[in-house]
Scaffold this motif. Sequence first.
Motif, PDB file in Angstrom:
ATOM      1  N   GLY A 263     -16.428  -8.024  -3.254  1.00 62.25           N
ATOM      2  CA  GLY A 263     -16.724  -7.782  -1.850  1.00 62.25           C
ATOM      3  C   GLY A 263     -17.076  -6.323  -1.656  1.00 62.25           C
ATOM      4  O   GLY A 263     -17.037  -5.535  -2.607  1.00 62.25           O
ATOM      5  N   PRO A 264     -17.405  -5.934  -0.430  1.00 61.53           N
ATOM      6  CA  PRO A 264     -17.807  -4.553  -0.178  1.00 61.53           C
ATOM      7  C   PRO A 264     -16.699  -3.528  -0.443  1.00 61.53           C
ATOM      8  O   PRO A 264     -16.973  -2.422  -0.876  1.00 61.53           O
ATOM      9  CB  PRO A 264     -18.220  -4.538   1.284  1.00 61.53           C
ATOM     10  N   VAL A 265     -15.441  -3.915  -0.180  1.00 63.67           N
ATOM     11  CA  VAL A 265     -14.312  -3.007  -0.410  1.00 63.67           C
ATOM     12  C   VAL A 265     -13.203  -3.807  -1.082  1.00 63.67           C
ATOM     13  O   VAL A 265     -12.803  -4.857  -0.592  1.00 63.67           O
ATOM     14  CB  VAL A 265     -13.794  -2.384   0.903  1.00 63.67           C
ATOM     15  N   GLY A 266     -12.725  -3.302  -2.202  1.00 60.15           N
ATOM     16  CA  GLY A 266     -11.604  -3.932  -2.894  1.00 60.15           C
ATOM     17  C   GLY A 266     -10.338  -3.128  -2.673  1.00 60.15           C
ATOM     18  O   GLY A 266     -10.394  -1.916  -2.403  1.00 60.15           O
ATOM     19  N   TYR A 267      -9.198  -3.797  -2.771  1.00 65.34           N
ATOM     20  CA  TYR A 267      -7.905  -3.151  -2.590  1.00 65.34           C
ATOM     21  C   TYR A 267      -6.990  -3.532  -3.746  1.00 65.34           C
ATOM     22  O   TYR A 267      -6.857  -4.712  -4.067  1.00 65.34           O
ATOM     23  CB  TYR A 267      -7.237  -3.609  -1.282  1.00 65.34           C
ATOM     24  N   GLY A 268      -6.369  -2.552  -4.344  1.00 67.60           N
ATOM     25  CA  GLY A 268      -5.318  -2.784  -5.326  1.00 67.60           C
ATOM     26  C   GLY A 268      -4.024  -2.327  -4.680  1.00 67.60           C
ATOM     27  O   GLY A 268      -3.784  -1.127  -4.558  1.00 67.60           O
ATOM     28  N   VAL A 269      -3.215  -3.273  -4.219  1.00 70.01           N
ATOM     29  CA  VAL A 269      -2.036  -2.951  -3.422  1.00 70.01           C
ATOM     30  C   VAL A 269      -0.779  -3.017  -4.289  1.00 70.01           C
ATOM     31  O   VAL A 269      -0.529  -4.019  -4.961  1.00 70.01           O
ATOM     32  CB  VAL A 269      -1.881  -3.916  -2.221  1.00 70.01           C
TER      33      VAL A 269
ATOM     34  N   ASN B 286      16.042  -3.310  -8.831  1.00 72.29           N
ATOM     35  CA  ASN B 286      15.696  -4.547  -9.514  1.00 72.29           C
ATOM     36  C   ASN B 286      15.118  -4.292 -10.903  1.00 72.29           C
ATOM     37  O   ASN B 286      14.450  -5.142 -11.462  1.00 72.29           O
ATOM     38  CB  ASN B 286      14.702  -5.358  -8.673  1.00 72.29           C
ATOM     39  N   GLY B 287      15.370  -3.107 -11.455  1.00 73.38           N
ATOM     40  CA  GLY B 287      14.806  -2.774 -12.761  1.00 73.38           C
ATOM     41  C   GLY B 287      13.383  -2.260 -12.670  1.00 73.38           C
ATOM     42  O   GLY B 287      12.626  -2.337 -13.613  1.00 73.38           O
ATOM     43  N   HIS B 288      13.013  -1.722 -11.514  1.00 75.91           N
ATOM     44  CA  HIS B 288      11.675  -1.164 -11.290  1.00 75.91           C
ATOM     45  C   HIS B 288      10.583  -2.224 -11.369  1.00 75.91           C
ATOM     46  O   HIS B 288       9.511  -1.991 -11.929  1.00 75.91           O
ATOM     47  CB  HIS B 288      11.385  -0.015 -12.256  1.00 75.91           C
ATOM     48  N   GLN B 289      10.837  -3.387 -10.773  1.00 70.50           N
ATOM     49  CA  GLN B 289       9.805  -4.414 -10.704  1.00 70.50           C
ATOM     50  C   GLN B 289       9.123  -4.363  -9.344  1.00 70.50           C
ATOM     51  O   GLN B 289       9.763  -4.124  -8.327  1.00 70.50           O
ATOM     52  CB  GLN B 289      10.402  -5.801 -10.946  1.00 70.50           C
ATOM     53  N   HIS B 290       7.810  -4.590  -9.362  1.00 72.17           N
ATOM     54  CA  HIS B 290       7.022  -4.527  -8.133  1.00 72.17           C
ATOM     55  C   HIS B 290       5.882  -5.532  -8.205  1.00 72.17           C
ATOM     56  O   HIS B 290       5.636  -6.153  -9.237  1.00 72.17           O
ATOM     57  CB  HIS B 290       6.469  -3.112  -7.927  1.00 72.17           C
ATOM     58  N   TYR B 291       5.179  -5.657  -7.083  1.00 72.89           N
ATOM     59  CA  TYR B 291       3.998  -6.515  -7.005  1.00 72.89           C
ATOM     60  C   TYR B 291       2.747  -5.652  -7.054  1.00 72.89           C
ATOM     61  O   TYR B 291       2.720  -4.546  -6.507  1.00 72.89           O
ATOM     62  CB  TYR B 291       3.974  -7.285  -5.678  1.00 72.89           C
ATOM     63  N   TYR B 292       1.715  -6.188  -7.691  1.00 73.35           N
ATOM     64  CA  TYR B 292       0.384  -5.593  -7.630  1.00 73.35           C
ATOM     65  C   TYR B 292      -0.545  -6.709  -7.171  1.00 73.35           C
ATOM     66  O   TYR B 292      -0.530  -7.809  -7.732  1.00 73.35           O
ATOM     67  CB  TYR B 292      -0.075  -5.059  -8.988  1.00 73.35           C
ATOM     68  N   LEU B 293      -1.321  -6.449  -6.140  1.00 71.44           N
ATOM     69  CA  LEU B 293      -2.250  -7.438  -5.608  1.00 71.44           C
ATOM     70  C   LEU B 293      -3.662  -6.900  -5.703  1.00 71.44           C
ATOM     71  O   LEU B 293      -3.976  -5.865  -5.113  1.00 71.44           O
ATOM     72  CB  LEU B 293      -1.918  -7.745  -4.140  1.00 71.44           C
TER      73      LEU B 293
ATOM     74  N   ALA C  23       5.546   6.232   4.544  1.00 71.66           N
ATOM     75  CA  ALA C  23       5.701   5.380   5.727  1.00 71.66           C
ATOM     76  C   ALA C  23       5.782   3.899   5.381  1.00 71.66           C
ATOM     77  O   ALA C  23       5.642   3.068   6.256  1.00 71.66           O
ATOM     78  CB  ALA C  23       4.540   5.619   6.689  1.00 71.66           C
ATOM     79  N   GLY C  24       5.994   3.575   4.138  1.00 69.45           N
ATOM     80  CA  GLY C  24       6.081   2.157   3.824  1.00 69.45           C
ATOM     81  C   GLY C  24       6.356   1.915   2.362  1.00 69.45           C
ATOM     82  O   GLY C  24       6.156   2.807   1.537  1.00 69.45           O
ATOM     83  N   PRO C  25       6.780   0.702   2.056  1.00 71.88           N
ATOM     84  CA  PRO C  25       7.084   0.376   0.665  1.00 71.88           C
ATOM     85  C   PRO C  25       5.840  -0.080  -0.101  1.00 71.88           C
ATOM     86  O   PRO C  25       5.908  -0.964  -0.936  1.00 71.88           O
ATOM     87  CB  PRO C  25       8.098  -0.764   0.813  1.00 71.88           C
ATOM     88  N   PHE C  26       4.693   0.493   0.225  1.00 72.52           N
ATOM     89  CA  PHE C  26       3.462   0.117  -0.468  1.00 72.52           C
ATOM     90  C   PHE C  26       2.513   1.305  -0.516  1.00 72.52           C
ATOM     91  O   PHE C  26       2.664   2.279   0.223  1.00 72.52           O
ATOM     92  CB  PHE C  26       2.785  -1.077   0.239  1.00 72.52           C
ATOM     93  N   SER C  27       1.571   1.219  -1.414  1.00 70.05           N
ATOM     94  CA  SER C  27       0.435   2.132  -1.466  1.00 70.05           C
ATOM     95  C   SER C  27      -0.729   1.303  -1.975  1.00 70.05           C
ATOM     96  O   SER C  27      -0.548   0.151  -2.379  1.00 70.05           O
ATOM     97  CB  SER C  27       0.722   3.326  -2.382  1.00 70.05           C
ATOM     98  N   PHE C  28      -1.927   1.857  -1.922  1.00 72.37           N
ATOM     99  CA  PHE C  28      -3.049   1.058  -2.402  1.00 72.37           C
ATOM    100  C   PHE C  28      -4.184   1.921  -2.895  1.00 72.37           C
ATOM    101  O   PHE C  28      -4.292   3.101  -2.567  1.00 72.37           O
ATOM    102  CB  PHE C  28      -3.535   0.069  -1.340  1.00 72.37           C
ATOM    103  N   GLU C  29      -4.978   1.287  -3.737  1.00 71.13           N
ATOM    104  CA  GLU C  29      -6.243   1.853  -4.189  1.00 71.13           C
ATOM    105  C   GLU C  29      -7.312   1.182  -3.334  1.00 71.13           C
ATOM    106  O   GLU C  29      -7.205   0.003  -3.020  1.00 71.13           O
ATOM    107  CB  GLU C  29      -6.499   1.499  -5.658  1.00 71.13           C
ATOM    108  N   ARG C  30      -8.316   1.930  -2.977  1.00 65.83           N
ATOM    109  CA  ARG C  30      -9.418   1.373  -2.186  1.00 65.83           C
ATOM    110  C   ARG C  30     -10.709   1.638  -2.952  1.00 65.83           C
ATOM    111  O   ARG C  30     -11.012   2.786  -3.275  1.00 65.83           O
ATOM    112  CB  ARG C  30      -9.434   2.030  -0.811  1.00 65.83           C
TER     113      ARG C  30
END
Length: 155
Positions: free
Chosen positions: A49-55, A65-72, A130-137
């Motif tokens: 798509g025109p803009v991708g996000y890696g969240v 939790n042993g440093h486990q996280h989600y990547y979307l 400001a939140g429990p997330f960051s992202f690549e754009r």
Amino acid sequence: MDITPTIEVQPSVLLAGCPQFGDTGKVCPGAAWDRLFAIRVQAGLAKVGPVGYGVLVMPPEFPGNGHQHYYLAAFEATAETESNPAFFLYRVPRCEIAVFRLPGNDYGLFGAVQRHAHDVWLPSSGYTSAGPFSFERYTNAEPCRVDVCLPVKRM
């Protein structure tokens, strides 16, 4: 590395993508993107798509939790992706973000830019996370651009 971010307002956006969950350092974003590209093509959509996000999403128990996280790996949701059960939906809320442009769009610098943003810039910036997330754009139109984005708020 001395990278000064811009501060922007990220509008709320509903994303449709493919998640991975696991240990920091073991989650493979490339595999999430490959799976997303394949699912999009299988669904009759353009590969990108025109803009991708890696969240990157840190669950409430992180790091306990042993440093486990989600990547979307995701693109903005459309009617086709919202109704397709192969896609997971995630809403990035409207927020203020610090945007660090990846020098030369060099993916090899992701770690260095992330460390600079969190360890150098943030503590001395007058902002806090400001939140429990960051992202690549990823802006895929010319000129292509890769940004590392941290949700922030003034202290």
